[in-house]
Write an enzyme that holds these catalytic residues in place. Structure first.
Site, PDB file in Angstrom:
ATOM      1  CB  SER A  13      -1.160  -0.021   1.529  1.00 21.11           C
ATOM      2  OG  SER A  13      -0.297  -0.160   2.355  1.00 21.11           O
ATOM      3  CG  HIS A 109       8.332   0.960  12.833  1.00 19.63           C
ATOM      4  ND1 HIS A 109       8.317   0.016  12.584  1.00 19.63           N
ATOM      5  CD2 HIS A 109       7.743   1.134  14.183  1.00 19.63           C
ATOM      6  CE1 HIS A 109       7.986  -1.021  14.127  1.00 19.63           C
ATOM      7  NE2 HIS A 109       8.130   0.110  14.698  1.00 19.63           N
TER       8      HIS A 109
HETATM    9  C1  GAR Z   1       3.430  -0.074   7.228  1.00 15.83           C
HETATM   10  O1  GAR Z   1       2.151   0.024   8.042  1.00 15.83           O
HETATM   11  C2  GAR Z   1       4.803  -0.194   7.415  1.00 15.83           C
HETATM   12  O2  GAR Z   1       4.936   0.939   7.912  1.00 15.83           O
HETATM   13  C3  GAR Z   1       5.153  -1.459   8.330  1.00 15.83           C
HETATM   14  O3  GAR Z   1       4.573  -2.430   6.911  1.00 15.83           O
HETATM   15  C4  GAR Z   1       3.372  -2.208   7.394  1.00 15.83           C
HETATM   16  C5  GAR Z   1       3.749  -2.137   4.917  1.00 15.83           C
HETATM   17  O4  GAR Z   1       1.983  -2.408   4.664  1.00 15.83           O
HETATM   18  N1  GAR Z   1       6.800  -1.747   8.747  1.00 15.83           N
HETATM   19  C6  GAR Z   1       7.000  -2.164   9.142  1.00 15.83           C
HETATM   20  O5  GAR Z   1       6.219  -2.580  10.111  1.00 15.83           O
HETATM   21  C7  GAR Z   1       8.000  -2.141  10.022  1.00 15.83           C
HETATM   22  N2  GAR Z   1       9.252  -2.218  11.099  1.00 15.83           N
HETATM   23  P1  GAR Z   1       2.231  -2.003   2.810  1.00 15.83           P
HETATM   24  O6  GAR Z   1       3.153  -3.595   2.249  1.00 15.83           O
HETATM   25  O7  GAR Z   1       1.053  -2.182   2.636  1.00 15.83           O
HETATM   26  O8  GAR Z   1       3.234  -1.171   2.457  1.00 15.83           O
END
Ligand code: GAR
Length: 200
Positions: A13, A109
Site C-alpha cells: 500500500s 514504521h
Molecule cells: C506498513 O504499515 C509499514 O509501516 C510496516 O509494514 C507495513 C507495510 O504495508 N513496516 C514495518 O512494520 C517495519 N518494521 P504495505 O506493504 O501495505 O506498504
C-alpha cells in the site's frame, strides 16, 4: 529526475501511494526499481501493472544476507538510485547496503519510535493500551528501527477504536507522511547532523 528504489515484502500500500504521488507529480521523484524478497507478494503485481522494474529474490537461495545485498547494490548502481525507500521490507539489512547508502535510506514504521520497534507495532501499541501512537519515518542504520527520526505523525486511539480501525488510521497517516518525506529528499531539503535532522 531524482531516482528512488522501493523495497517491500507484502501488500504494497505504501508502494502504491508513492507510485500514485510520483505520477501526479507530487513526489519530484521517479520509482525506478522495486526490490522484493517475496516473489508472490501483492506488491509485485502492483509494480508489474505500473511497468516498474522489479528485482525479485528469495532469501533461502543465498547462504548469507550479504550475498543478495551485493546483487541488489549492483542493480541500484546500474540505475543510479539516489534514495532507498523501505516500505514494509521485512528483512534486516547488512552493512553492504547500510554503509553504501548511509543518509540515503529511509524506513517507515507504524509506531512513534522508540516505542514499539520490531514486528506488529500496531498490535503491540493496541495491546499496551496507549492513547496516542502514530507513524515514524527514519533514516536506516544498522539496528532494528533505531535510526535518526526524520518525521512523525501522531494517531489517537479513541474509545470506539478496534485494532482494525486503528490499522486503518495508521495506514492513512502513512499515506499522508511518506510521500511528503520523499519529496523533501528529492528537493534537497533534508539536513543531517548526527541524530538531529532538520528540513527546510
Ligand atoms: C506498513 O504499515 C509499514 O509501516 C510496516 O509494514 C507495513 C507495510 O504495508 N513496516 C514495518 O512494520 C517495519 N518494521 P504495505 O506493504 O501495505 O506498504
Amino acid at each position: 529526475p531524482y531516482r528512488i528504489a522501493v523495497f517491500a515484502s507484502g501488500q504494497g500500500s505504501n508502494f502504491q501511494t508513492l507510485l500514485d504521488s510520483s505520477r501526479e507529480g507530487k513526489l519530484g521523484a521517479e520509482i525506478v526499481l522495486l526490490v522484493c524478497n517475496k516473489p508472490e507478494a501483492p506488491v509485485v503485481e502492483r509494480a508489474r501493472r505500473a511497468g516498474v522494474e522489479c528485482f525479485l529474490f528469495e532469501k533461502k537461495a543465498y547462504a548469507r544476507r550479504e550475498d543478495y545485498e551485493a546483487e541488489i547494490a549492483q542493480e541500484l548502481e546500474r540505475r543510479s538510485v539516489d534514495l532507498i525507500v523501505l516500505a514494509g521490507y521485512m528483512l534486516l539489512l547488512t552493512p553492504v547496503l547500510v554503509d553504501a547508502y548511509q543518509g540515503r535510506m529511509i524506513n517507515i514504521h507504524p509506531s512513534l519510535l522508540p516505542s514499539f520497534p520490531g514486528k506488529d507495532a500496531i498490535g503491540q501499541a493496541w495491546e499496551y493500551g496507549v492513547k496516542i501512537t502514530g507513524v515514524t519515518v527514519h533514516l536506516v542504520d544498522g539496528g532494528m528501527d533505531t535510526g535518526p527520526v526524520i518525521a512523525q505523525q501522531a494517531v489517537e486511539i479513541a474509545p470506539e477504536d478496534t485494532v482494525e480501525s486503528l490499522e486503518e488510521k495508521i495506514h492513512a497517516a502513512e499515506r499522508d507522511l511518506y510521500p511528503q518525506v520523499v519529496s523533501w529528499f528529492a528537493a534537497g531539503k533534508v539536513r543531517i547532523d548526527g541524530r538531529r535532522i532538520t528540513v527546510g
